[in-house]
Design a protein around this motif. Structure first.
Motif, PDB file in Angstrom:
ATOM      1  N   ILE A   5       1.348   1.567  -6.911  1.00 61.06           N
ATOM      2  CA  ILE A   5       1.090   0.325  -6.186  1.00 61.06           C
ATOM      3  C   ILE A   5       1.718   0.394  -4.798  1.00 61.06           C
ATOM      4  O   ILE A   5       1.115  -0.050  -3.821  1.00 61.06           O
ATOM      5  N   ALA A   6       2.888   0.974  -4.679  1.00 59.56           N
ATOM      6  CA  ALA A   6       3.533   1.119  -3.376  1.00 59.56           C
ATOM      7  C   ALA A   6       2.725   2.053  -2.481  1.00 59.56           C
ATOM      8  O   ALA A   6       2.554   1.792  -1.280  1.00 59.56           O
ATOM      9  N   GLU A   7       2.210   3.120  -3.058  1.00 51.28           N
ATOM     10  CA  GLU A   7       1.391   4.053  -2.282  1.00 51.28           C
ATOM     11  C   GLU A   7       0.090   3.392  -1.839  1.00 51.28           C
ATOM     12  O   GLU A   7      -0.379   3.589  -0.718  1.00 51.28           O
ATOM     13  N   LEU A   8      -0.487   2.580  -2.713  1.00 48.52           N
ATOM     14  CA  LEU A   8      -1.688   1.828  -2.361  1.00 48.52           C
ATOM     15  C   LEU A   8      -1.412   0.895  -1.193  1.00 48.52           C
ATOM     16  O   LEU A   8      -2.221   0.783  -0.261  1.00 48.52           O
ATOM     17  N   GLY A   9      -0.254   0.240  -1.205  1.00 47.96           N
ATOM     18  CA  GLY A   9       0.113  -0.654  -0.116  1.00 47.96           C
ATOM     19  C   GLY A   9       0.273   0.076   1.201  1.00 47.96           C
ATOM     20  O   GLY A   9      -0.117  -0.428   2.254  1.00 47.96           O
ATOM     21  N   GLN A  10       0.846   1.281   1.144  1.00 41.54           N
ATOM     22  CA  GLN A  10       1.000   2.075   2.367  1.00 41.54           C
ATOM     23  C   GLN A  10      -0.352   2.413   2.965  1.00 41.54           C
ATOM     24  O   GLN A  10      -0.571   2.247   4.170  1.00 41.54           O
ATOM     25  N   TYR A  11      -1.268   2.889   2.144  1.00 41.43           N
ATOM     26  CA  TYR A  11      -2.564   3.306   2.661  1.00 41.43           C
ATOM     27  C   TYR A  11      -3.406   2.114   3.106  1.00 41.43           C
ATOM     28  O   TYR A  11      -4.143   2.195   4.088  1.00 41.43           O
ATOM     29  N   LEU A  12      -3.284   1.009   2.405  1.00 46.05           N
ATOM     30  CA  LEU A  12      -4.015  -0.190   2.798  1.00 46.05           C
ATOM     31  C   LEU A  12      -3.500  -0.709   4.143  1.00 46.05           C
ATOM     32  O   LEU A  12      -4.278  -1.081   5.025  1.00 46.05           O
TER      33      LEU A  12
END
Length: 78
Positions: A5-12
């Motif tokens: 989820i943290a990685e998703l937030g970074q890319y988003l």
């Protein structure tokens, strides 16, 4: 699961920051188009406005570079 989820937030966030790059392209187009309109209406004053054209393009491109920097920081900062 939390790491994903943290990685998703970074890319988003990086993708949203890249919208500024498109905005910089639109801004440069507006500056150059306005200069050409003015130069075609009054060709004798076009030489005096060339410096203003380059300053406007530089400011618009600087905003694009800043948004690209934010996107990189979001992607690769830990």
């Amino acid at each position: 699961m939390e790491g994903n989820i943290a990685e998703l937030g970074q890319y988003l966030g990086a993708g949203l920051a890249c919208i500024g790059i498109g905005g910089a392209g639109i801004g440069v187009g507006n500056v150059a188009g306005s200069f050409l309109q003015g130069a075609l209406r009054n060709p004798s004053a076009a030489g005096e406005q060339t410096a203003t054209l380059f300053i406007g393009i530089a400011f618009a491109e600087a905003l694009g570079i800043f948004s690209f920097l934010v996107a990189l920081l979001l992607m690769f900062a830990v």
